[in-house]
Design a protein around this motif. Sequence first.
Motif, PDB file in Angstrom:
ATOM      1  N   PRO A  72       0.813  -1.204   0.000  1.00 55.76           N
ATOM      2  CA  PRO A  72       0.000   0.000   0.000  1.00 55.76           C
ATOM      3  C   PRO A  72       0.850   1.259   0.000  1.00 55.76           C
ATOM      4  O   PRO A  72       1.776   1.402   0.797  1.00 55.76           O
ATOM      5  CB  PRO A  72      -0.824  -0.110   1.292  1.00 55.76           C
TER       6      PRO A  72
ATOM      7  N   GLU B  73     -10.735   4.485   3.320  1.00 53.63           N
ATOM      8  CA  GLU B  73     -11.094   3.238   2.623  1.00 53.63           C
ATOM      9  C   GLU B  73     -12.601   3.050   2.618  1.00 53.63           C
ATOM     10  O   GLU B  73     -13.284   3.404   3.573  1.00 53.63           O
ATOM     11  CB  GLU B  73     -10.436   2.040   3.327  1.00 53.63           C
TER      12      GLU B  73
ATOM     13  N   THR C 213     -15.853   0.446   0.362  1.00 50.42           N
ATOM     14  CA  THR C 213     -16.083  -0.587  -0.660  1.00 50.42           C
ATOM     15  C   THR C 213     -15.941   0.053  -2.030  1.00 50.42           C
ATOM     16  O   THR C 213     -15.067  -0.276  -2.823  1.00 50.42           O
ATOM     17  CB  THR C 213     -17.502  -1.163  -0.503  1.00 50.42           C
ATOM     18  N   SER C 214     -16.842   0.985  -2.289  1.00 49.40           N
ATOM     19  CA  SER C 214     -16.911   1.669  -3.582  1.00 49.40           C
ATOM     20  C   SER C 214     -17.587   3.004  -3.293  1.00 49.40           C
ATOM     21  O   SER C 214     -18.609   3.033  -2.596  1.00 49.40           O
ATOM     22  CB  SER C 214     -17.751   0.809  -4.534  1.00 49.40           C
TER      23      SER C 214
ATOM     24  N   ARG D 119      -8.763   4.394  -0.969  1.00 50.75           N
ATOM     25  CA  ARG D 119      -8.750   2.977  -1.356  1.00 50.75           C
ATOM     26  C   ARG D 119     -10.183   2.462  -1.455  1.00 50.75           C
ATOM     27  O   ARG D 119     -10.994   2.695  -0.564  1.00 50.75           O
ATOM     28  CB  ARG D 119      -8.014   2.172  -0.291  1.00 50.75           C
ATOM     29  N   GLN D 120     -10.475   1.798  -2.542  1.00 47.24           N
ATOM     30  CA  GLN D 120     -11.752   1.083  -2.662  1.00 47.24           C
ATOM     31  C   GLN D 120     -11.420  -0.407  -2.613  1.00 47.24           C
ATOM     32  O   GLN D 120     -10.546  -0.863  -3.346  1.00 47.24           O
ATOM     33  CB  GLN D 120     -12.422   1.368  -3.999  1.00 47.24           C
ATOM     34  N   ASN D 121     -12.129  -1.139  -1.754  1.00 48.10           N
ATOM     35  CA  ASN D 121     -11.839  -2.579  -1.748  1.00 48.10           C
ATOM     36  C   ASN D 121     -12.829  -3.378  -2.588  1.00 48.10           C
ATOM     37  O   ASN D 121     -12.722  -4.586  -2.699  1.00 48.10           O
ATOM     38  CB  ASN D 121     -11.725  -3.118  -0.305  1.00 48.10           C
ATOM     39  N   ALA D 122     -13.802  -2.701  -3.186  1.00 50.76           N
ATOM     40  CA  ALA D 122     -14.737  -3.391  -4.091  1.00 50.76           C
ATOM     41  C   ALA D 122     -15.163  -2.417  -5.196  1.00 50.76           C
ATOM     42  O   ALA D 122     -16.362  -2.222  -5.432  1.00 50.76           O
ATOM     43  CB  ALA D 122     -15.940  -3.909  -3.312  1.00 50.76           C
TER      44      ALA D 122
ATOM     45  N   GLN E  69     -14.934  -5.419 -12.372  1.00 53.88           N
ATOM     46  CA  GLN E  69     -14.115  -4.851 -11.297  1.00 53.88           C
ATOM     47  C   GLN E  69     -13.400  -3.597 -11.774  1.00 53.88           C
ATOM     48  O   GLN E  69     -12.931  -3.570 -12.926  1.00 53.88           O
ATOM     49  CB  GLN E  69     -13.041  -5.888 -10.975  1.00 53.88           C
TER      50      GLN E  69
ATOM     51  N   TRP F 217      -5.340   1.624  -6.697  1.00 56.14           N
ATOM     52  CA  TRP F 217      -4.373   1.490  -5.629  1.00 56.14           C
ATOM     53  C   TRP F 217      -4.174   2.869  -5.003  1.00 56.14           C
ATOM     54  O   TRP F 217      -4.128   3.877  -5.736  1.00 56.14           O
ATOM     55  CB  TRP F 217      -3.029   0.990  -6.178  1.00 56.14           C
TER      56      TRP F 217
END
Length: 268
Positions: free
Chosen positions: A5, A34, A36-37, A60-63, A71, A75
């Motif tokens: 990261p 951070e 999801t979206s 940061r998006q984790n989804a 997708q 980063w």
Amino acid sequence: MNISPAHAPAPDLAALTAALGSLASAFDIRWVEECTSTNSVLLDAPPENDGRSHVLIAARQNAGRGRRGRQWLSWPGASLTFSVLWRFAPDAPAPAGLSLAVGLALARALEKLGTSSVTLKWPNDVLVHGAKIAGILVEVLPERTLTAVIGIGLNLRLPADVVIPESGAVTDLACELGELPALETLLAAILSELHPMLTTYASTGFALLRNAWQQRNAFANLPVRVSGEELDISGLCLGVDEEGVLLVRTDEGPRRVYAGDVSLRPAP
Ligand code: ATP
Ligand code: BTN
């Protein structure tokens, strides 16, 4: 792929406000480390209507999502990922051409920052020198009047060894400009183009924006294939009509294609 990261500092909101000038009061801007979206967050918990346009930026998006459940990869520090919630007046035009209008705003912002050869791929991609630099995901909320959540993912400086599955050529802003503008400058440039663009779209729909879009059509008069679950046609890309519907000249005659569940590709 394992990427450590990177540090992604929050934008300096005072500098962003200064860069936005008189437009600053039109936006409520939030940054999160951070989520999801950013689209999902605004869709799941839309901020109250206080007359401003609500912007959510995530380091940061984790989804992160693209169209059709695909997708979106990003980063921290390497990508700009944010969404804008925009409430239209009751008599707003249909949202069909909205992602094209947003693409046009993004293209103009990138050009003002010095990027050359910016083109648009129907319905939602921004290309530079033919490679994808940004994607747009427009989703609507079932509110009394049209409320759109407009998500933008812009590649800033992709990790060197990155492989993006199922994608064509990709690029990033650092590669195109040599060096990156400050995050505040970049955001202000985009929001300053987006605001008048959405205002125009709200009052007149896509019709007045059509020519400007056509000038940047990445596949103008080129052979393309447009395919989806219920469609597979090939022909010459004629551009878009006044509603943002794609026009393709096939051997069987002209066809109009709605964005829905189809993808446009250069014909092999
Ligand atoms: P189309 O929109 O024409 O259907 P597309 O390949 O642009 O095709 P989208 O759903 O718009 O598809 O975008 C999602 C796709 O974008 C993903 O399937 C992936 O191939 C690609 N993608 C994901 N992350 C990135 C990124 N950071 N930069 C460029 N492309 C990406
Ligand atoms: C595409 O090319 O299909 C659209 C990609 C859109 C990505 C952005 S990043 C910010 C917002 N949040 C998401 O999950 N998607 C959009």
